[in-house]
Design a protein around this motif. Structure first.
Motif, mmCIF file in Angstrom:
data_model
loop_
_atom_site.group_PDB
_atom_site.id
_atom_site.type_symbol
_atom_site.label_atom_id
_atom_site.label_comp_id
_atom_site.label_asym_id
_atom_site.label_seq_id
_atom_site.Cartn_x
_atom_site.Cartn_y
_atom_site.Cartn_z
ATOM 1 N N ALA A 229 1.110 -0.601 0.157
ATOM 2 C CA ALA A 229 -0.531 0.183 -0.251
ATOM 3 C C ALA A 229 0.848 0.868 0.021
ATOM 4 C CB ALA A 229 -1.389 -0.016 0.870
ATOM 5 N N ILE B 286 1.591 1.745 -3.374
ATOM 6 C CA ILE B 286 1.722 2.067 -4.448
ATOM 7 C C ILE B 286 1.064 3.550 -3.552
ATOM 8 C CG2 ILE B 286 -1.187 2.246 -5.401
ATOM 9 C CD1 ILE B 286 -0.693 -0.547 -4.875
ATOM 10 N N VAL B 287 1.067 4.388 -2.610
ATOM 11 C CA VAL B 287 0.929 5.413 -2.568
ATOM 12 C C VAL B 287 1.966 5.959 -3.358
ATOM 13 C CG1 VAL B 287 0.502 7.470 -0.741
ATOM 14 C CG2 VAL B 287 -0.355 5.303 -0.977
ATOM 15 N N ALA C 266 2.207 6.472 -6.979
ATOM 16 C CA ALA C 266 1.025 7.401 -7.311
ATOM 17 C C ALA C 266 0.353 9.369 -7.334
ATOM 18 C CB ALA C 266 -0.435 6.990 -6.180
ATOM 19 N N LEU D 272 5.736 -1.088 -9.661
ATOM 20 C CA LEU D 272 5.483 -2.202 -8.460
ATOM 21 C C LEU D 272 6.504 -2.764 -8.496
ATOM 22 C CD1 LEU D 272 4.117 -1.770 -6.339
ATOM 23 C CD2 LEU D 272 2.095 -3.456 -7.069
#
Lengths: 193, 216
Positions: free
Chosen positions: B70, B73-74, B77, B112
């Protein structure tokens, strides 16, 4: 929305503008999880469910972002919502349908990185569709993905044991099969109801 | 310097993210209908890859193991948003050409994958080099697919808008097979390119074996 409008939306999302076969969204699981019809079926179901739910939650997320004037956080918020949803679906399947959970294995958490899910959320915002329309579009696009992956899995099961040049075994052959399926679907693209 | 060369060799040949690892299929298929958009996509993804690798590597001792995906991914992003806004402001033509696939860099498995497999275990400099070489390998493979598709599907080479600069390109022939720049052509071309890569790989492995057998 009238019944006719819903039908048009379904036809467009599933056949004429199929997510995988005419927009290249969700190609990774489409090529990766299509070895067996059974797993492909489970994957399609799970993705459809996540896409419908993601459309619902990202709609409210977008409303929130507009209210606090922070639309530039769209990508970050959407991917977090989707990651949380996938986690939820994973826990649900583990408890309720352990057989499907086992067979999906590593591919279940990978739904987070399925671009069809994030794609449908962003497309909904771009098209400025309402809540009901967003959820329907998400669900129908998911069904489109489901159809495509089951079709490809059906083809792959049959060509699995066929003779082909050694260098074409595996991914290249799968991609060629996908090209032929996409060719069939491209005959229907551009139909406007 | 030798680190950089080694990294480049890994990124382009032995561990090429598309031709060998077969990751990140969506952008490979969707942005390769012309060489200009393919390079645009490659450069955007490379920038995100380098920045996210550096950041993940810097934070590797702080991020708890359980929430690492997570957190990655942040980070990714965030950089995708920055690149998206920069392109919107400075190169609007590329922003329009990439369209939906620009925010979708977030879910590109290559980025990722590198954060998880490399940057979370290595120091900042090595991770930056890894990001750069993987990005170059990605751009290189996109360019191969795009060259074939633009040539057969549009009959041109180098045409379109390169980072805002319009180019006429070279017209090779005038009656192209439009299907090659549409979806089926994308699948077909990528299948062919992967098949060729597999062929070359098995051939060089065979040659190596023969050489070893000869020397014994």
């Amino acid at each position: 929305m009238s019944i006719f409008e819903i039908f048009v939306l379904a036809f467009t999302a599933i056949i004429a503008e199929n997510f995988v076969l005419s927009q290249f969204l969700g190609c990774c699981p489409f090529l990766g999880v299509s070895k067996k019809v059974e797993t492909a079926n489970g994957m399609g179901m799970a993705v459809t469910f996540v896409m419908a739910l993601a459309s619902l939650f990202t709609y409210f997320g977008q409303q929130l972002l507009v209210k606090i004037n922070a639309e530039y956080l769209q990508t970050i918020l959407f991917i977090l919502i989707i990651a949380a949803l996938v986690q939820f679906v994973e826990m649900f399947l583990q408890k309720m349908v352990p057989a499907l959970y086992e067979s999906l294995g590593i591919y279940l958490p990978l739904i987070t990185t399925n671009c069809a899910v994030l794609g449908v959320a962003i497309l909904n915002v771009q098209k400025e569709s309402g809540l009901f329309e967003s959820v329907l579009y998400g669900a129908f696009s998911g069904v489109g993905f489901w159809l495509a992956i089951v079709l490809l899995a059906g083809v792959r099961e049959r060509i699995d044991t066929n003779d082909c040049p050694a260098c074409y075994k595996g991914f290249p052959l799968t991609l060629t099969a996908a090209a032929l399926i996409a060719l069939a679907f491209s005959g229907l693209s551009g139909i406007k109801l | 310097m030798s680190k950089l060369l080694n990294g480049l060799k890994r990124g382009i040949i032995t561990e090429n993210p598309i031709l060998v690892l077969v990751l990140g299929m969506c952008p490979t298929l969707a942005t390769t209908s012309s060489m200009a958009t393919a390079v645009g996509m490659g450069v955007a993804a490379t920038i995100v890859l380098i920045c996210s690798n550096i950041f993940v590597s810097l934070l590797r001792k702080i991020i708890p193991d359980k929430v690492r995906i997570a957190a990655y991914i942040v980070v990714i992003a965030t950089f995708v948003t920055i690149v998206e806004m920069a392109l919107h402001a400075f190169v609007p033509s590329l922003y329009d050409a990439l369209g939906l696939f620009l925010p979708l860099i977030v879910v590109n498995c290559i980025i990722l994958g590198r954060a998880e497999a490399y940057a979370s275990k290595n120091n900042v400099l090595d991770s930056a080099i890894d990001g750069l070489s993987m990005g170059i390998g990605f751009t290189f493979s996109l360019l191969i697919v795009a060259t074939i598709r633009e040539l057969l599907g549009g009959g041109t080479l180098f045409a379109g808008s390169w980072f805002g600069i319009e180019s006429e390109g070279i017209t090779v022939f005038s009656k192209p097979a439009l299907m090659m720049s549409l979806v089926p052509g994308g699948f077909l071309t990528l299948g062919f390119v992967l098949g060729m890569a597999q062929f070359l790989r098995t051939r060089s492995a065979k040659k190596k074996e023969e050489k070893e057998a000869d020397s014994q």
